[in-house]
Design a protein around this motif. Structure first.
Motif, PDB file in Angstrom:
ATOM      1  N   GLU A  72      39.232  28.011  77.618  1.00 21.08           N
ATOM      2  CA  GLU A  72      39.793  28.211  76.287  1.00 21.08           C
ATOM      3  C   GLU A  72      41.314  28.254  76.352  1.00 21.08           C
ATOM      4  O   GLU A  72      41.903  28.614  77.381  1.00 21.08           O
ATOM      5  CB  GLU A  72      39.292  29.532  75.706  1.00 21.08           C
ATOM      6  CG  GLU A  72      37.796  29.608  75.540  1.00 21.08           C
ATOM      7  CD  GLU A  72      37.222  30.911  76.020  1.00 21.08           C
ATOM      8  OE1 GLU A  72      36.135  31.281  75.563  1.00 21.08           O
ATOM      9  OE2 GLU A  72      37.869  31.554  76.860  1.00 21.08           O
ATOM     10  N   SER A  73      41.926  27.930  75.232  1.00 21.88           N
ATOM     11  CA  SER A  73      43.370  28.054  75.095  1.00 21.88           C
ATOM     12  C   SER A  73      43.708  28.215  73.623  1.00 21.88           C
ATOM     13  O   SER A  73      42.870  27.952  72.749  1.00 21.88           O
ATOM     14  CB  SER A  73      44.077  26.825  75.672  1.00 21.88           C
ATOM     15  OG  SER A  73      43.669  25.655  74.980  1.00 21.88           O
ATOM     16  N   GLY A  74      44.927  28.667  73.376  1.00 23.92           N
ATOM     17  CA  GLY A  74      45.415  28.716  71.997  1.00 23.92           C
ATOM     18  C   GLY A  74      45.542  30.088  71.391  1.00 23.92           C
ATOM     19  O   GLY A  74      46.023  30.235  70.270  1.00 23.92           O
ATOM     20  N   GLY A  75      45.111  31.114  72.092  1.00 23.99           N
ATOM     21  CA  GLY A  75      45.268  32.455  71.546  1.00 23.99           C
ATOM     22  C   GLY A  75      46.716  32.904  71.559  1.00 23.99           C
ATOM     23  O   GLY A  75      47.593  32.215  72.083  1.00 23.99           O
ATOM     24  N   GLY A  76      46.960  34.062  70.965  1.00 28.73           N
ATOM     25  CA  GLY A  76      48.312  34.590  70.950  1.00 28.73           C
ATOM     26  C   GLY A  76      48.520  35.589  69.843  1.00 28.73           C
ATOM     27  O   GLY A  76      47.567  36.080  69.237  1.00 28.73           O
ATOM     28  N   LEU A  77      49.794  35.857  69.579  1.00 29.79           N
ATOM     29  CA  LEU A  77      50.187  36.798  68.550  1.00 29.79           C
ATOM     30  C   LEU A  77      50.620  36.032  67.300  1.00 29.79           C
ATOM     31  O   LEU A  77      51.424  35.092  67.403  1.00 29.79           O
ATOM     32  CB  LEU A  77      51.337  37.672  69.052  1.00 29.79           C
ATOM     33  CG  LEU A  77      52.010  38.579  68.037  1.00 29.79           C
ATOM     34  CD1 LEU A  77      51.045  39.635  67.526  1.00 29.79           C
ATOM     35  CD2 LEU A  77      53.244  39.230  68.667  1.00 29.79           C
ATOM     36  N   VAL A  78      50.104  36.449  66.164  1.00 30.19           N
ATOM     37  CA  VAL A  78      50.470  35.798  64.903  1.00 30.19           C
ATOM     38  C   VAL A  78      50.581  36.877  63.825  1.00 30.19           C
ATOM     39  O   VAL A  78      49.895  37.904  63.886  1.00 30.19           O
ATOM     40  CB  VAL A  78      49.427  34.720  64.528  1.00 30.19           C
ATOM     41  CG1 VAL A  78      48.056  35.339  64.280  1.00 30.19           C
ATOM     42  CG2 VAL A  78      49.891  33.886  63.352  1.00 30.19           C
ATOM     43  N   GLN A  79      51.428  36.634  62.851  1.00 30.33           N
ATOM     44  CA  GLN A  79      51.569  37.568  61.737  1.00 30.33           C
ATOM     45  C   GLN A  79      50.428  37.393  60.743  1.00 30.33           C
ATOM     46  O   GLN A  79      49.848  36.307  60.639  1.00 30.33           O
ATOM     47  CB  GLN A  79      52.901  37.341  61.029  1.00 30.33           C
ATOM     48  CG  GLN A  79      54.106  37.705  61.871  1.00 30.33           C
ATOM     49  CD  GLN A  79      55.398  37.591  61.082  1.00 30.33           C
ATOM     50  OE1 GLN A  79      55.457  36.953  60.039  1.00 30.33           O
ATOM     51  NE2 GLN A  79      56.450  38.223  61.587  1.00 30.33           N
TER      52      GLN A  79
END
Length: 121
Positions: A6-13
């Motif tokens: 998997e890829s593409g996760g992260g922090l978002v508002q």
């Protein structure tokens, strides 16, 4: 050996968007239904969205209209486009796929390692 990466996760508002990807690799002959699950701290792992090999889809009520699952059969990849993200969407997101490693093998279920999605201002 089959792997889901998997890829593409992260922090978002809140209100933002993210796109998750999950690619199946290894030795196999057929990828069937693929899905995304998520698990928040202290909670069970729940189905978010599922797509069959024929591209029929179903979604959890909480994400319907905001998330879109799709797949690229040529590259054995499933995507999750997440829009209008809310703090309650924050979780570890896991990819899941039903895969046959040979034409005489049964279908087996495989899981990715998970990718963290954080929704916070």
């Amino acid at each position: 050996q089959v792997q889901l990466v998997e890829s593409g996760g992260g922090l978002v508002q809140p209100g933002g968007s993210l796109r998750l990807s999950c690619a199946a690799s290894g030795s196999f002959v057929t990828v069937g239904a693929m899905a995304w699950y998520r698990q928040a701290p202290g909670k069970q792992r729940d189905l978010v969205a599922r797509i069959t090999s024929g591209e029929s889809t179903n979604y959890a009520d909480s994400v319907t209209g905001r998330f879109t699952i799709s797949r690229d059969n040529a590259n054995n990849t499933v995507y999750l486009q997440m829009n209008s993200l809310k703090p309650e969407d924050a979780a570890v997101y896991y990819c899941n796929a039903n895969i046959r490693t040979s034409y005489i093998a049964y279908w087996n279920t495989y899981w990715g390692q998970g990718t963290q999605v954080t929704v916070s201002s």
